[in-house]
Design a protein around this motif. Structure first.
Motif, mmCIF file in Angstrom:
data_model
loop_
_atom_site.group_PDB
_atom_site.id
_atom_site.type_symbol
_atom_site.label_atom_id
_atom_site.label_comp_id
_atom_site.label_asym_id
_atom_site.label_seq_id
_atom_site.Cartn_x
_atom_site.Cartn_y
_atom_site.Cartn_z
ATOM 1 N N THR A 127 1.856 15.948 17.269
ATOM 2 C CA THR A 127 0.465 15.493 17.238
ATOM 3 C C THR A 127 -0.378 16.469 16.436
ATOM 4 N N LEU A 128 -1.104 15.923 15.467
ATOM 5 C CA LEU A 128 -2.040 16.696 14.661
ATOM 6 C C LEU A 128 -3.449 16.281 15.073
ATOM 7 N N ARG A 129 -4.295 17.257 15.380
ATOM 8 C CA ARG A 129 -5.615 16.959 15.942
ATOM 9 C C ARG A 129 -6.698 17.764 15.243
ATOM 10 N N GLY A 130 -7.866 17.147 15.123
ATOM 11 C CA GLY A 130 -9.039 17.840 14.613
ATOM 12 C C GLY A 130 -10.288 17.362 15.329
ATOM 13 N N ASP A 131 -11.214 18.276 15.599
ATOM 14 C CA ASP A 131 -12.479 17.943 16.256
ATOM 15 C C ASP A 131 -13.605 18.691 15.551
ATOM 16 N N TYR A 132 -14.734 18.009 15.408
ATOM 17 C CA TYR A 132 -15.882 18.620 14.749
ATOM 18 C C TYR A 132 -17.133 18.314 15.553
ATOM 19 N N TYR A 133 -17.993 19.342 15.724
ATOM 20 C CA TYR A 133 -19.250 19.197 16.465
ATOM 21 C C TYR A 133 -20.382 19.755 15.611
ATOM 22 N N TRP A 134 -21.512 19.043 15.594
ATOM 23 C CA TRP A 134 -22.695 19.504 14.866
ATOM 24 C C TRP A 134 -23.921 19.334 15.737
ATOM 25 N N GLN A 135 -24.761 20.368 15.770
ATOM 26 C CA GLN A 135 -26.000 20.336 16.541
ATOM 27 C C GLN A 135 -27.168 20.585 15.598
ATOM 28 N N ASP A 136 -28.171 19.763 15.697
ATOM 29 C CA ASP A 136 -29.351 19.845 14.849
ATOM 30 C C ASP A 136 -30.168 21.094 15.192
ATOM 31 N N ALA A 137 -31.112 21.391 14.316
ATOM 32 C CA ALA A 137 -32.034 22.495 14.573
ATOM 33 C C ALA A 137 -32.841 22.219 15.844
ATOM 34 N N SER A 138 -33.271 23.297 16.505
ATOM 35 C CA SER A 138 -34.061 23.163 17.728
ATOM 36 C C SER A 138 -34.953 24.390 17.843
ATOM 37 N N TYR A 139 -35.610 24.512 18.991
ATOM 38 C CA TYR A 139 -36.492 25.646 19.241
ATOM 39 C C TYR A 139 -36.057 26.347 20.526
ATOM 40 N N ALA A 140 -36.210 27.663 20.539
ATOM 41 C CA ALA A 140 -35.840 28.429 21.723
ATOM 42 C C ALA A 140 -36.981 28.536 22.724
ATOM 43 N N ARG A 141 -38.227 28.309 22.258
ATOM 44 C CA ARG A 141 -39.389 28.421 23.142
ATOM 45 C C ARG A 141 -40.292 27.210 22.936
ATOM 46 N N VAL A 142 -41.249 27.068 23.820
ATOM 47 C CA VAL A 142 -42.133 25.902 23.772
ATOM 48 C C VAL A 142 -43.153 25.989 22.643
ATOM 49 N N TYR A 143 -43.306 27.160 22.004
ATOM 50 C CA TYR A 143 -44.370 27.332 21.013
ATOM 51 C C TYR A 143 -44.005 26.724 19.657
ATOM 52 N N ASN A 144 -42.718 26.535 19.389
ATOM 53 C CA ASN A 144 -42.259 25.842 18.171
ATOM 54 C C ASN A 144 -42.732 26.528 16.890
ATOM 55 N N THR A 145 -42.797 27.852 16.864
ATOM 56 C CA THR A 145 -43.165 28.584 15.664
ATOM 57 C C THR A 145 -41.919 28.837 14.817
ATOM 58 N N ASP A 146 -42.116 29.421 13.625
ATOM 59 C CA ASP A 146 -40.966 29.794 12.799
ATOM 60 C C ASP A 146 -40.080 30.793 13.528
ATOM 61 N N PHE A 147 -40.697 31.643 14.309
ATOM 62 C CA PHE A 147 -39.935 32.606 15.099
ATOM 63 C C PHE A 147 -39.022 31.897 16.098
ATOM 64 N N ASP A 148 -39.476 30.780 16.651
ATOM 65 C CA ASP A 148 -38.722 30.073 17.693
ATOM 66 C C ASP A 148 -37.601 29.209 17.144
ATOM 67 N N ARG A 149 -37.626 28.910 15.857
ATOM 68 C CA ARG A 149 -36.726 27.911 15.307
ATOM 69 C C ARG A 149 -35.289 28.396 15.268
ATOM 70 N N LEU A 150 -34.398 27.572 15.811
ATOM 71 C CA LEU A 150 -32.962 27.819 15.763
ATOM 72 C C LEU A 150 -32.349 26.863 14.745
ATOM 73 N N ARG A 151 -31.654 27.387 13.785
ATOM 74 C CA ARG A 151 -31.063 26.548 12.755
ATOM 75 C C ARG A 151 -29.919 25.705 13.334
ATOM 76 N N SER A 152 -29.629 24.615 12.650
ATOM 77 C CA SER A 152 -28.495 23.785 13.041
ATOM 78 C C SER A 152 -27.201 24.591 12.922
#
Length: 1000
Positions: free
Chosen positions: A911-936
């Motif tokens: 058996t040959l297997r592959g899995d891929y996961y991708w998560q979009d950008a998000s924010y670490a805090r409620v303020y949603n500033t450039d400082f808070d931004r988490l890249r995908s």
């Protein structure tokens, strides 16, 4: 959603690998002793044989495609195939799920944007973590690896009716394998990079026709992922093991019982948090139209770190430690003797920056520290389950469980090394030498000529749980489930921050526990003992704990300690009814009443606080006690909540599907409130202290959901879709304020869609995919003070540091700041004046006995000012408008695709297997500033399995995190008085391993 070119290339290559190679078991079809596989009749060679997946998401055995709930079920084969070793990796198999470690001993498992962002000993998890249906308030979901698992069920959405604790986000329920009436066993061994060594084993033994036992164990050892360049060591390793014993007894058809004991233990150098980042703040060079030319003043106006993007090179700087209050005290007041010139010498030079000139490696897996981490965790669960058939149609279930969890983790607080800072007492014109060669010996941290800081997170928890449930099995179109449960939880959490400058200041400015080397300001020499009745009137006692870190007494004021003692008592009565309105239409209605009681015993922190002798006048740290941590009165809270759900599901015959379920539901969810940790116990006659909320409110959510589950192409394709809308009240989110996790409440709404597909065109090929879209918005009118940006860009206000004992920064009118800077006063007096603009700082008994503390400092500069009435929020800052902001850790898109292709040979299967996961950008805090931004970020895994089923033999080679990604998955910000540094979290690096498994 915007993919970068790199991510597009990765997704394309991974999708190609999936289609060409394919993968094994997905998140929708499985083999399990309770998820019974029923083959379709008359299946021909090469056709898809559909698995009928039986789970217990509604506390009764049902096929997953017949349950009107958004649920993902993963068998042991699924977990093994997708290389999901523990709960932290479930996000790769479930749509709209995110996971990251959090500060202290916590983590955040988030479903549809709802997670545990409240950091408090009294907070409840929004996503309930259950072991075989027992909810565990404290657990090792982050650390523990799955062992001999039957299945894992992930229910999305509020679960306010059937499960043992109300959960606003969902439930993760792990079911262990239980004894069977067949003799069987399995042993596995694995080796890999980072010197990985993993062993697993299981044996099932039927003792009689009615009694069987089962034992399983696993051990993982792995060298460290992170390089400590200062000590030339590798840290963040793994050394953990688990064991489980269970017994099953079925003496009659009407009674069965099983008992389970599971133990987990870890003892290694796992890092609790990742690297610490900082965009250095040099302090302002201009305030309004006034130039700030004095370096000392600029440093005192620096907040340590600025809110720059964590992806800029500047983020790999270090804080401006000349702004730290403890460094200031050590350089301005803690005299260690006189030099040959007759002048006082202090612990450190005034204005020194211990981190001056330092830069960090840009590698998130490289740190520099003289203090390697230690990590210990131990968890035990004992569960007794009994089932009674009262009649042929009524069954009574009893579940009793006890859980105990102990946790100990210590690491460098900053994870970068300072310059040498202590002055050498050998060169002083005094008889003693307490800091020979500039090396100070801290009782907890040992000797060093540098500033050394470490923290310690420690918890001790125990829980009892009892549930009794009556369930019907009628065939008249109506059934029900009724139950009651009790939960009793007790916890003590301790969080410490040690710093050798704290201890040195306590010994050299205040009293010492050893009774030697006390040098009050303006005097040299003198020996007193802490608590001595002849203590000089201008001195006070600050107890220095002499015990080493390994045997810490915990009563010292030379370190920060936050002690949190909590008791939770919860009772609930619940029920759910199921009405078959017609052969293809069913109504489900459930209610639950929960009564939560929480008792919190607050123990205020006492860092560098003491008590004056007999109320004598003179300098004071503002404390009430010299040693220990007296408790304040208990805080008692209670809530009663009525929750439930209403579901209508329809199974029409559509013709173009083999089986279809369409459902619509409404659910009401609830999660209890709690108390914020206690702050510093300051004497308001010395230091005025701004009030903060003592507690936080419970959460409530109204959730609307529609969904459909479909079997198509004669069972070859499963296709499920869900849409949901949440109206949320008082979502709990915390940030560090005044050295504590201050929990705040925000209203919000969210909606989204989820798609899950499994395609198996023939017995060789299997493909699966899930996609989640999530839109979250904080309600209009919500606001919060951002500690990284207290002025919100308003030039009329300026950030200042308060007096040393007040932990948090403040804002003051820029015009008053300019008035002080332009005055003819000395720089020292200007510094006093700037601090006095902060509420809580206008009285200085502490280090300035010559000042008349009844006269506000700003009077010397010709203006009047009352921060408690004239400044926004008592001077704490301007509220950031959160209206329309996204919730933290709520990426808009999550995508998971995978596949497997199996070559069937004479006696072997490849058996040959592959899995891929991708998560979009998000924010670490409620303020949603450039400082808070988490890249995908993304993650890919591949494996090759060669198996000989007839002999129970298999060989696996796998690669996890194929691209060796090191994304920032989340972060938290430290306190103001330690520079607002940012602790980041990331993934494990690329892991390559070979595993051999033999079943018998």
């Amino acid at each position: 959603m915007a993919f970068s070119a790199c991510v597009r290339a990765r997704l394309a290559s991974s999708a190609s690998a999936v289609v060409l190679l394919a993968a094994a078991s997905p998140a929708l079809a499985h083999d399990n002793s309770e998820m019974v596989n029923v083959s379709q009749p008359a299946a021909q060679e090469g056709e898809r044989v559909r698995d009928v997946i039986i789970i217990t998401a509604q506390r009764r055995e049902q096929e997953i495609q017949d349950i009107p709930i958004a649920v993902t079920a993963l068998s042991a084969d699924d977990l093994r195939g997708m290389r999901i070793e523990g709960g932290s990796e479930l996000l790769r198999a479930v749509p709209n799920v995110s996971f990251s470690k959090a500060n202290f001993s916590m983590y955040n498992f988030s479903i549809r944007g709802i997670g545990t962002k409240a950091i408090s000993a009294s907070s409840d998890p929004a996503v309930a973590i259950s072991f075989n249906n027992t909810p565990l308030i404290r657990n090792r979901l982050f650390e523990q690896e799955y062992l001999d698992v039957n299945r894992v069920e992930v229910l999305r959405g509020p679960q306010g009716t059937l499960y043992g604790r109300n959960a606003t986000g969902g439930v993760v329920n792990m079911f262990p394998m239980l004894p069977t009436n067949e003799f069987e066993g399995e042993i596995g061994a694995e080796v890999g990079n980072y010197n990985t060594r993993r062993l697993t084993g299981m044996i099932n033994v039927p003792i009689t026709d009615t009694f069987a036992v089962r034992a399983a164990a696993a051990s993982t050892q792995r060298d460290g992922f992170d390089y400590n360049s200062f000590n030339d060591t590798w840290v963040n390793d793994r050394d953990l093991w688990s064991a489980r014993l269970s017994a099953q007894w079925e003496p009659t058809d009407r009674f069965s019982a099983n008992i389970i004991w599971e133990h987990f233990q870890e003892d290694d150098r796992r890092a609790r948090t990742g690297k610490q980042l900082c965009t250095r703040d040099p302090g302002p060079d201009m305030v309004g139209s006034t130039a700030v030319t004095d370096t000392f003043i600029r440093n005192r106006m620096s907040q340590g770190c600025l809110p720059g993007s964590l992806y800029d090179d500047a983020a790999y700087g270090v804080p401006n430690a000349a702004s730290f209050p403890h460094v200031l005290i050590a350089g301005a007041f803690a005299s260690i003797g006189r030099g040959a010139d007759g002048m006082n010498t202090y612990l450190v030079d005034l204005g020194v920056d211990p981190y001056e000139g330092l830069e960090q490696s840009r590698n998130l897996r490289e740190i520099a520290t003289s203090y390697d981490p230690l990590f210990r965790a131990e968890n035990d669960i004992v569960q007794l389950n009994m089932e009674f058939a009262l009649t042929d149609r009524l069954r009574l279930y009893s579940q009793t469980a006890y859980a105990k969890d102990d946790y100990y983790s210590t690491q460098d607080y900053n994870r970068f090394v300072s310059n040498p800072i202590f002055n050498d007492t050998n060169v002083l014109d005094t008889p003693e030498s307490r800091i020979p060669g500039g090396v100070y010996t801290d009782p907890q941290l040992g000797p060093s000529d540098r500033m050394v800081s470490a923290d310690l997170s420690q918890s001790d928890n125990r829980q009892w749980y009892q549930e009794i449930r009556l369930q019907s099995e009628f065939d008249n179109g109506f059934n029900f489930s009724l139950g009651v449960n009790w939960l009793d939880f007790e916890s003590e959490d301790n969080y410490y921050v040690f710093n050798n400058v704290f201890s040195a200041v306590a010994e050299y400015y205040y009293n010492t526990s050893t009774g030697t080397g006390i040098h009050p300001p303006g005097a040299v020499g003198g020996t007193v003992t802490c608590g001595d009745p002849v203590l000089p009137p201008h001195k006070e006692c600050v107890w220095v704990d002499p015990s080493p870190l390994s045997e810490l007494v915990g009563d010292g004021h030379n370190y920060f300690r936050s002690r949190n003692v909590v008791q939770i008592r919860s009772q609930a009565v619940f029920g759910e009814g199921y009405w078959d309105l017609s052969p293809d239409l069913r109504l489900t209605a459930g209610l639950r009443y929960t009564r939560d009681r929480k008792i919190t015993t607050p123990y205020p922190s006492q860092l560098l606080l003491g008590a004056q002798m007999d109320g004598q006048p003179g300098p004071s740290s503002g404390g009430f006690v010299s040693r220990g941590y007296p408790a304040l009165p208990d805080i008692r809270q209670s809530w009663g909540a009525l929750t439930g759900r209403l579901v209508l599901d329809w199974t029409p015959d559509l013709g173009f599907t083999n089986d279809t379920l369409i459902y619509a539901s409404f659910a009401r969810g609830y999660k209890g409130g709690g108390t914020n940790p206690p702050r510093v116990d300051l004497n308001p006659g010395v230091i005025e202290y701004l009030p903060l909320a003592e507690d936080f409110e419970p959460e409530y959510v109204n959730a609307f959901e529609i969904g459909t589950k479909n079997i198509l192409m004669d069972g070859r394709l499963s296709l499920n879709a869900t849409g949901f809308f949440y109206d949320y009240t008082d979502y709990q989110v915390s940030q560090i304020v005044d050295r504590i996790s201050l929990n705040e409440n925000f209203d919000a709404r969210m909606w989204g869609v989820e798609l899950e597909a499994l395609f198996r065109p023939n017995r060789n090929l299997q493909l699966h995919a899930n996609i989640g879209y999530l839109n979250t918005r904080i309600a209009n009118g919500e606001g919060s003070i951002d500690v990284m940006d207290r002025t919100q860009g308003d030039p009329e206000w300026t950030v200042l540091r308060p007096w040393a004992q007040v932990p948090s920064n403040c804002i003051a009118p820029t015009q008053h700041v300019e008035t002080i800077l332009n005055s003819s006063m000395t720089d020292t007096f200007k510094w006093f004046g700037l601090q006095a603009l902060c509420a809580g700082s206008s009285r200085f008994g502490s280090f300035n006995p010559d000042f008349d503390t009844t006269i506000p400092m700003w009077n010397f500069f010709g203006f009047t000012w009352d921060p408690l009435t004239e400044a926004p929020n008592d001077g704490r800052g301007i509220m950031a408008d959160l209206s329309g902001n996204s919730l933290p850790n709520a990426p808009e898109w999550t995508v998971s695709v995978g596949g497997a292709y199996t070559f069937f040979m004479e006696d072997w299967e490849l058996t040959l297997r592959g899995d891929y996961y991708w998560q979009d950008a998000s924010y670490a805090r409620v303020y949603n500033t450039d400082f808070d931004r988490l890249r995908s970020w993304d993650n890919a895994n591949v494996s090759v399995t060669l198996a000989r089923p007839r002999d129970g033999l298999s060989f696996d080679v796998y690669v996890k995190n194929v691209f060796d990604s090191t994304p920032i998955t989340d972060f938290f910000v430290n306190s103001d008085d330690t520079g607002l540094t940012t602790n980041v979290f990331t993934l494990d690096p690329r892991l390559i391993a070979l595993r051999v498994t033999k079943q018998f």
